[in-house]
Design a protein around this motif. Structure first.
Motif, PDB file in Angstrom:
ATOM      1  N   MET A   1      11.943  10.850 -15.590  1.00 30.98           N
ATOM      2  CA  MET A   1      10.849  11.327 -14.747  1.00 30.98           C
ATOM      3  C   MET A   1      10.183  10.131 -14.078  1.00 30.98           C
ATOM      4  N   ALA A   2       9.922  10.229 -12.774  1.00 31.03           N
ATOM      5  CA  ALA A   2       9.291   9.122 -12.047  1.00 31.03           C
ATOM      6  C   ALA A   2       7.864   8.947 -12.477  1.00 31.03           C
ATOM      7  N   GLU A   3       7.445   7.702 -12.473  1.00 31.75           N
ATOM      8  CA  GLU A   3       6.070   7.402 -12.863  1.00 31.75           C
ATOM      9  C   GLU A   3       5.121   7.868 -11.778  1.00 31.75           C
ATOM     10  N   SER A   4       4.038   8.504 -12.161  1.00 32.14           N
ATOM     11  CA  SER A   4       3.038   8.981 -11.207  1.00 32.14           C
ATOM     12  C   SER A   4       2.356   7.823 -10.544  1.00 32.14           C
ATOM     13  N   THR A   5       2.070   8.005  -9.256  1.00 34.64           N
ATOM     14  CA  THR A   5       1.371   6.949  -8.539  1.00 34.64           C
ATOM     15  C   THR A   5      -0.085   6.861  -8.941  1.00 34.64           C
ATOM     16  N   SER A   6      -0.529   7.782  -9.834  1.00 35.30           N
ATOM     17  CA  SER A   6      -1.900   7.665 -10.303  1.00 35.30           C
ATOM     18  C   SER A   6      -2.038   6.538 -11.306  1.00 35.30           C
ATOM     19  N   ALA A   7      -0.899   6.144 -11.930  1.00 40.97           N
ATOM     20  CA  ALA A   7      -0.919   4.998 -12.837  1.00 40.97           C
ATOM     21  C   ALA A   7      -1.132   3.732 -12.024  1.00 40.97           C
ATOM     22  N   ILE A   8      -1.711   2.729 -12.656  1.00 47.73           N
ATOM     23  CA  ILE A   8      -2.028   1.503 -11.947  1.00 47.73           C
ATOM     24  C   ILE A   8      -0.825   0.562 -11.951  1.00 47.73           C
ATOM     25  N   ALA A   9      -0.504   0.035 -10.788  1.00 45.06           N
ATOM     26  CA  ALA A   9       0.597  -0.908 -10.704  1.00 45.06           C
ATOM     27  C   ALA A   9       0.229  -2.180 -11.472  1.00 45.06           C
ATOM     28  N   ASN A  10       1.237  -2.914 -11.901  1.00 45.68           N
ATOM     29  CA  ASN A  10       1.016  -4.146 -12.649  1.00 45.68           C
ATOM     30  C   ASN A  10       0.758  -5.280 -11.664  1.00 45.68           C
ATOM     31  N   LEU A  11      -0.511  -5.453 -11.310  1.00 48.17           N
ATOM     32  CA  LEU A  11      -0.895  -6.432 -10.304  1.00 48.17           C
ATOM     33  C   LEU A  11      -1.463  -7.685 -10.949  1.00 48.17           C
ATOM     34  N   SER A  12      -1.178  -8.835 -10.331  1.00 51.15           N
ATOM     35  CA  SER A  12      -1.766 -10.096 -10.798  1.00 51.15           C
ATOM     36  C   SER A  12      -3.196 -10.201 -10.255  1.00 51.15           C
ATOM     37  N   ILE A  13      -3.914 -11.221 -10.716  1.00 50.74           N
ATOM     38  CA  ILE A  13      -5.278 -11.426 -10.244  1.00 50.74           C
ATOM     39  C   ILE A  13      -5.286 -11.706  -8.742  1.00 50.74           C
ATOM     40  N   ILE A  14      -4.362 -12.538  -8.277  1.00 47.54           N
ATOM     41  CA  ILE A  14      -4.293 -12.865  -6.847  1.00 47.54           C
ATOM     42  C   ILE A  14      -3.979 -11.621  -6.030  1.00 47.54           C
ATOM     43  N   GLN A  15      -3.009 -10.826  -6.490  1.00 46.45           N
ATOM     44  CA  GLN A  15      -2.662  -9.607  -5.768  1.00 46.45           C
ATOM     45  C   GLN A  15      -3.846  -8.645  -5.718  1.00 46.45           C
ATOM     46  N   ILE A 107     -17.306  17.810   2.854  1.00 42.13           N
ATOM     47  CA  ILE A 107     -16.271  17.006   2.200  1.00 42.13           C
ATOM     48  C   ILE A 107     -16.209  17.296   0.706  1.00 42.13           C
ATOM     49  N   VAL A 108     -17.343  17.688   0.096  1.00 43.89           N
ATOM     50  CA  VAL A 108     -17.328  18.079  -1.314  1.00 43.89           C
ATOM     51  C   VAL A 108     -16.498  19.342  -1.491  1.00 43.89           C
ATOM     52  N   ILE A 109     -16.746  20.337  -0.632  1.00 43.74           N
ATOM     53  CA  ILE A 109     -15.980  21.587  -0.698  1.00 43.74           C
ATOM     54  C   ILE A 109     -14.514  21.319  -0.390  1.00 43.74           C
ATOM     55  N   GLY A 110     -14.264  20.523   0.641  1.00 46.81           N
ATOM     56  CA  GLY A 110     -12.886  20.202   1.015  1.00 46.81           C
ATOM     57  C   GLY A 110     -12.145  19.480  -0.101  1.00 46.81           C
ATOM     58  N   GLY A 111     -12.835  18.553  -0.770  1.00 45.94           N
ATOM     59  CA  GLY A 111     -12.214  17.824  -1.868  1.00 45.94           C
ATOM     60  C   GLY A 111     -11.860  18.730  -3.030  1.00 45.94           C
ATOM     61  N   LEU A 112     -12.753  19.659  -3.355  1.00 48.23           N
ATOM     62  CA  LEU A 112     -12.495  20.605  -4.448  1.00 48.23           C
ATOM     63  C   LEU A 112     -11.330  21.528  -4.107  1.00 48.23           C
ATOM     64  N   VAL A 113     -11.306  22.005  -2.871  1.00 45.84           N
ATOM     65  CA  VAL A 113     -10.208  22.879  -2.431  1.00 45.84           C
ATOM     66  C   VAL A 113      -8.884  22.136  -2.492  1.00 45.84           C
ATOM     67  N   LEU A 114      -8.887  20.875  -2.065  1.00 43.89           N
ATOM     68  CA  LEU A 114      -7.664  20.069  -2.089  1.00 43.89           C
ATOM     69  C   LEU A 114      -7.178  19.859  -3.520  1.00 43.89           C
ATOM     70  N   LYS A 115      -8.114  19.633  -4.444  1.00 39.76           N
ATOM     71  CA  LYS A 115      -7.753  19.451  -5.852  1.00 39.76           C
ATOM     72  C   LYS A 115      -7.060  20.687  -6.406  1.00 39.76           C
ATOM     73  N   VAL A 116      -7.552  21.867  -5.990  1.00 42.22           N
ATOM     74  CA  VAL A 116      -6.999  23.128  -6.495  1.00 42.22           C
ATOM     75  C   VAL A 116      -5.647  23.434  -5.851  1.00 42.22           C
ATOM     76  N   LEU A 117      -5.576  23.276  -4.526  1.00 43.69           N
ATOM     77  CA  LEU A 117      -4.363  23.647  -3.798  1.00 43.69           C
ATOM     78  C   LEU A 117      -3.248  22.620  -3.937  1.00 43.69           C
ATOM     79  N   VAL A 118      -3.621  21.325  -4.074  1.00 44.00           N
ATOM     80  CA  VAL A 118      -2.612  20.262  -4.199  1.00 44.00           C
ATOM     81  C   VAL A 118      -2.951  19.427  -5.429  1.00 44.00           C
ATOM     82  N   PRO A 119      -2.692  19.960  -6.630  1.00 42.07           N
ATOM     83  CA  PRO A 119      -3.077  19.249  -7.861  1.00 42.07           C
ATOM     84  C   PRO A 119      -2.394  17.895  -8.028  1.00 42.07           C
ATOM     85  N   ASN A 120      -1.174  17.748  -7.506  1.00 40.60           N
ATOM     86  CA  ASN A 120      -0.455  16.472  -7.600  1.00 40.60           C
ATOM     87  C   ASN A 120      -0.512  15.746  -6.259  1.00 40.60           C
ATOM     88  N   PHE A 121      -1.722  15.602  -5.741  1.00 42.22           N
ATOM     89  CA  PHE A 121      -1.879  15.029  -4.410  1.00 42.22           C
ATOM     90  C   PHE A 121      -1.354  13.598  -4.332  1.00 42.22           C
TER      91      PHE A 121
END
Length: 288
Positions: A1-15, A107-121
């Motif tokens: 299974m591919a790693e979700s992009t919600s996980a944080i990439a392994n970035l250095s301090i400079i990056q 934007i609050v309403i839009g954000g909530l609707v987006l969360k419901v309609l596209v849970p894996n945004f």
């Protein structure tokens, strides 16, 4: 299974510091921080840093805008309370305060609707490189139209509840990566006949609740993934550079728009979108 992009990439301090600068410079310029914070690290071969990382360093942008506009916010809040107490509902502070309040609702309403309609945004095609490129191109054309058609007669003191609602509706477009919150609201402001500095100033004030809410939600996502990948030191470094560069970007843009048009951003956004599409077509970057 591919790693979700919600996980944080392994970035250095400079990056992380580089991405903090990118976040700060693009959050308040009308060129989309979401687009750049994804495109830049991918183009450099660092991978998508993820929504959680982006939201965390965005907290630096929140701190900077509160820092820069603390005087304005205090005046609006105190002026609004004073207007309510004296029933002076025509005061500038009350109109601006109510405009910010009602303008945040869409934007609050839009954000909530987006969360419901596209849970894996995070993994949605709406966050793909091509989608970001098309959004950038479309918004460049809309900004060009606004720059050409805008009458630029209305000052900050002329603004009110209706302006807040209309700019708030425009702000919801920023839920689509590549649109730019400041870009959509600045475009709307120009189309409503505002002077460029007035449109930018009101755009910044209107964005404070929305950016803050996005940062809080993103911080929850960050906690959910358990601070995986990027070290705490790198996260803090990104936060600091985002804070400083955000503050400088706000100050620069407000001063720039006093004597310049927005055409530089129109051409930048158009070129940005075209380069992304060309890179996808030539196989230089993946459309994901």
């Amino acid at each position: 299974m591919a790693e979700s992009t919600s996980a944080i990439a392994n970035l250095s301090i400079i990056q992380s510091m580089v991405l903090g600068i990118v976040q700060g410079l693009t959050e308040f310029l009308p060129i989309s921080s979401t687009a750049h914070i994804k495109v830049v690290p991918v183009a450099l071969g660092w991978g998508d840093p993820g929504v959680a990382f982006t939201a965390f360093i965005q907290l630096g942008s929140i701190l900077s805008i509160l820092w820069y506009f603390w005087g304005d916010l205090s005046q609006v809040v105190m002026g609004t309370l004073r207007a309510i107490k004296t029933s002076n509902y025509d005061s500038t502070d009350f109109r601006i305060g109510l405009g910010i309040l009602v303008g945040t609702v869409p934007i609050v309403i839009g954000g909530l609707v987006l969360k419901v309609l596209v849970p894996n945004f995070d993994e949605s095609p709406l966050r793909s490189m091509a989608a970001i490129a098309f959004a950038s191109i479309v918004m460049s054309l809309l900004l060009a139209w606004a720059e050409y058609q805008g009458k630029r007669k209305r000052t900050y003191e002329d603004l009110g509840t209706r302006d807040g609602m209309l700019m708030g509706l425009a702000q919801t477009l920023a839920l689509m990566p590549g649109v730019s919150r400041s870009g959509s609201t600045l475009t709307a402001g120009l189309l409503m006949g505002m002077h460029r500095p007035a449109a930018a100033r009101f755009s910044f004030l209107l964005g404070i609740p929305a950016i803050t809410l996005a940062g809080v939600v993103g911080l929850k996502d960050l906690v959910d993934v358990g601070f995986e990948g990027t070290s705490i030191a790198a996260l803090i470094a990104g936060f600091i550079t985002a804070t400083i560069s955000s503050y400088l970007a706000i100050a620069w843009l407000l001063n720039f728009l006093k004597t310049h048009s927005t055409w530089v951003f129109v051409w930048y956004r158009l070129g940005f979108g075209v380069i992304i599409l060309g890179s996808i077509w030539m196989g230089l970057i993946d459309n994901r």
